[in-house]
Design a protein around this motif. Structure first.
Motif, mmCIF file in Angstrom:
data_model
loop_
_atom_site.group_PDB
_atom_site.id
_atom_site.type_symbol
_atom_site.label_atom_id
_atom_site.label_comp_id
_atom_site.label_asym_id
_atom_site.label_seq_id
_atom_site.Cartn_x
_atom_site.Cartn_y
_atom_site.Cartn_z
ATOM 1 N N LYS A 196 2.768 1.556 -3.372
ATOM 2 C CA LYS A 196 1.831 1.826 -4.478
ATOM 3 C C LYS A 196 1.486 3.319 -4.543
ATOM 4 C CE LYS A 196 -1.573 0.792 -7.505
ATOM 5 N NZ LYS A 196 -1.368 0.138 -8.802
ATOM 6 N N TYR A 202 0.849 -1.206 0.000
ATOM 7 C CA TYR A 202 0.000 0.000 0.000
ATOM 8 C C TYR A 202 0.883 1.255 0.000
ATOM 9 C CZ TYR A 202 -3.874 3.123 1.184
ATOM 10 O OH TYR A 202 -4.820 4.128 1.159
ATOM 11 N N GLU A 219 -3.585 -4.137 -7.963
ATOM 12 C CA GLU A 219 -4.852 -3.416 -7.810
ATOM 13 C C GLU A 219 -5.086 -3.168 -6.317
ATOM 14 O OE1 GLU A 219 -7.201 -2.285 -10.054
ATOM 15 O OE2 GLU A 219 -5.733 -2.718 -11.632
ATOM 16 N N ILE A 220 -4.914 -1.928 -5.876
ATOM 17 C CA ILE A 220 -5.092 -1.588 -4.463
ATOM 18 C C ILE A 220 -5.995 -0.360 -4.363
ATOM 19 C CG2 ILE A 220 -3.936 -0.902 -2.312
ATOM 20 C CD1 ILE A 220 -1.377 -2.229 -3.365
ATOM 21 N N GLU A 221 -7.014 -0.451 -3.506
ATOM 22 C CA GLU A 221 -7.933 0.679 -3.308
ATOM 23 C C GLU A 221 -7.311 1.674 -2.337
ATOM 24 O OE1 GLU A 221 -12.278 1.699 -1.285
ATOM 25 O OE2 GLU A 221 -11.506 -0.348 -1.225
ATOM 26 N N LYS A 222 -7.348 2.967 -2.699
ATOM 27 C CA LYS A 222 -6.825 4.002 -1.806
ATOM 28 C C LYS A 222 -7.925 4.404 -0.818
ATOM 29 C CE LYS A 222 -3.587 7.831 -2.048
ATOM 30 N NZ LYS A 222 -3.947 8.726 -0.979
ATOM 31 N N ILE A 223 -7.550 4.458 0.442
ATOM 32 C CA ILE A 223 -8.503 4.794 1.507
ATOM 33 C C ILE A 223 -8.021 6.051 2.213
ATOM 34 C CG2 ILE A 223 -9.580 3.972 3.651
ATOM 35 C CD1 ILE A 223 -8.788 1.108 2.741
ATOM 36 N N SER A 224 -8.936 6.991 2.443
ATOM 37 C CA SER A 224 -8.595 8.186 3.213
ATOM 38 C C SER A 224 -9.146 8.004 4.626
ATOM 39 C CB SER A 224 -9.199 9.435 2.565
ATOM 40 O OG SER A 224 -8.744 10.587 3.243
#
Length: 333
Positions: A218, A215, A275-280
């Motif tokens: 990326k 993460y 494929e990694i989802e970005k989280i705030s």
């Protein structure tokens, strides 16, 4: 001729000693070192460090004036942590991590005050901020304190980190370093599932650190990942390539005598296509993810309680030692 695993690991990962034992640090010559109350308690009971403990206690008593034994012991603990840090810094080329009192983990302001006091003690001894990491538990309040400290040029090591939500919050706060606890994650899963063991590549602690590392790389975060709290050699070899790994003397010794090929497992070059989802992360998201992650919830709470107990044990040891020292002083007069 085959090289030792330790020699190969050093070429791709910064090796850090997880100990307060100066002799072990001299033996393995790590780049950096980390300490905590448990490690300092263990070292403080070794005969070779009695003089350091005694001098620290007597100086704290002198400086504290007419204050209570509890205040003298509290002052002595901080000074002892710094005294061991200073001894370690004479041996290693890099940084030492010194821990803020775990009882302050949910108090941002108190954490800030304590961190600044520790840095001031190092400064008084001639050690700059670039050689010290202030260790703080990865609570929301601890991360907020660390964010402020980083802006002041005080570098932090966020410890007791078990979940991705903690890691992302640290990265977004511009923290220098995080210490995800590999072995403690494994402990929780073994207890929760009733399994005796996991293959190293499926170890839940290894998977957690791999996910955090990927993460960070990326999305280009500068925060470094330092795997910690290892239970076996397999956990370490599966994380070869991590920015740093902090390893106990017993496992450093095992790496030193074990020969064979050590392939790199974590590599920024391999992350681009994942494929990694970005989280705030804001406080509401942090709290929600923390509550949903039973393992992280349990282990953070347990870890803070464990460090608190270690601190209380050390305070008792110091209090008992102070009584004996005062008796010796009276006897010589």
């Amino acid at each position: 001729m085959s090289k030792s695993l330790l020699e190969q690991l050093r070429k791709m990962t910064v090796v850090v000693a997880d100990t307060g034992d100066i002799q072990a640090i001299e033996k393995f010559k790590p780049q950096d070192a980390t300490t905590n109350p448990s490690l300092i308690t263990a070292a403080a009971q070794m005969p070779e460090y009695q003089e350091v403990v005694d001098q620290t206690l007597l100086q704290a008593k002198k400086d504290a004036g007419g204050t209570s034994q509890a205040e003298i012991v509290s002052l002595a603990f901080d000074r002892l942590a710094v005294a061991f840090g200073l001894k370690i810094l004479q041996i290693i080329p890099g940084r030492v991590s010194t821990e803020v009192d775990a009882r302050l983990s949910y108090d941002t302001e108190a954490t800030l005050t304590k961190a600044r006091e520790l840095i001031a003690q190092y400064k008084a001894a001639g050690v700059g901020r670039d050689r010290v990491l202030i260790k703080i538990a990865s609570t929301w309040e601890g991360i907020r304190a660390a964010e402020i400290l980083e802006k002041e040029g005080i570098h932090c090591n966020l410890t007791l980190l078990f979940g991705l939500h903690q890691a992302i919050a640290c990265a977004e706060a511009g923290i220098t370093l995080i210490s995800p606890f590999v072995g403690r994650i494994l402990d929780w899963y073994k207890k929760d599932t009733g399994r005796d063991s996991y293959p190293a590549a499926e170890d839940p602690g290894v998977l957690s650190v791999t996910k955090i590392y990927n993460y960070y790389k990326k999305f280009g975060y500068k925060t470094e990942v330092m795997g910690a709290s290892f239970r076996n050699l397999g956990e370490i070899t599966e994380l070869a390539g991590s920015d740093l790994l902090t390893i106990s003397p017993s496992l450093l010794a095992e790496l030193h005598v074990t020969l064979g090929e050590l392939p790199r497992k974590l590599d920024p070059a391999k992350v681009a296509n994942l494929e990694i989802e970005k989280i705030s992360i804001d406080k509401a998201t942090f709290d929600k993810m923390h509550a949903a992650d039973r393992m992280a919830f349990d282990k953070l709470d347990e870890g803070i309680k464990g460090f608190t107990k270690a601190l209380e044990d050390l305070e008792k040891l110091l209090a008992d030692r102070l009584v004996r020292l005062e008796g010796e002083v009276v006897a010589t007069h």
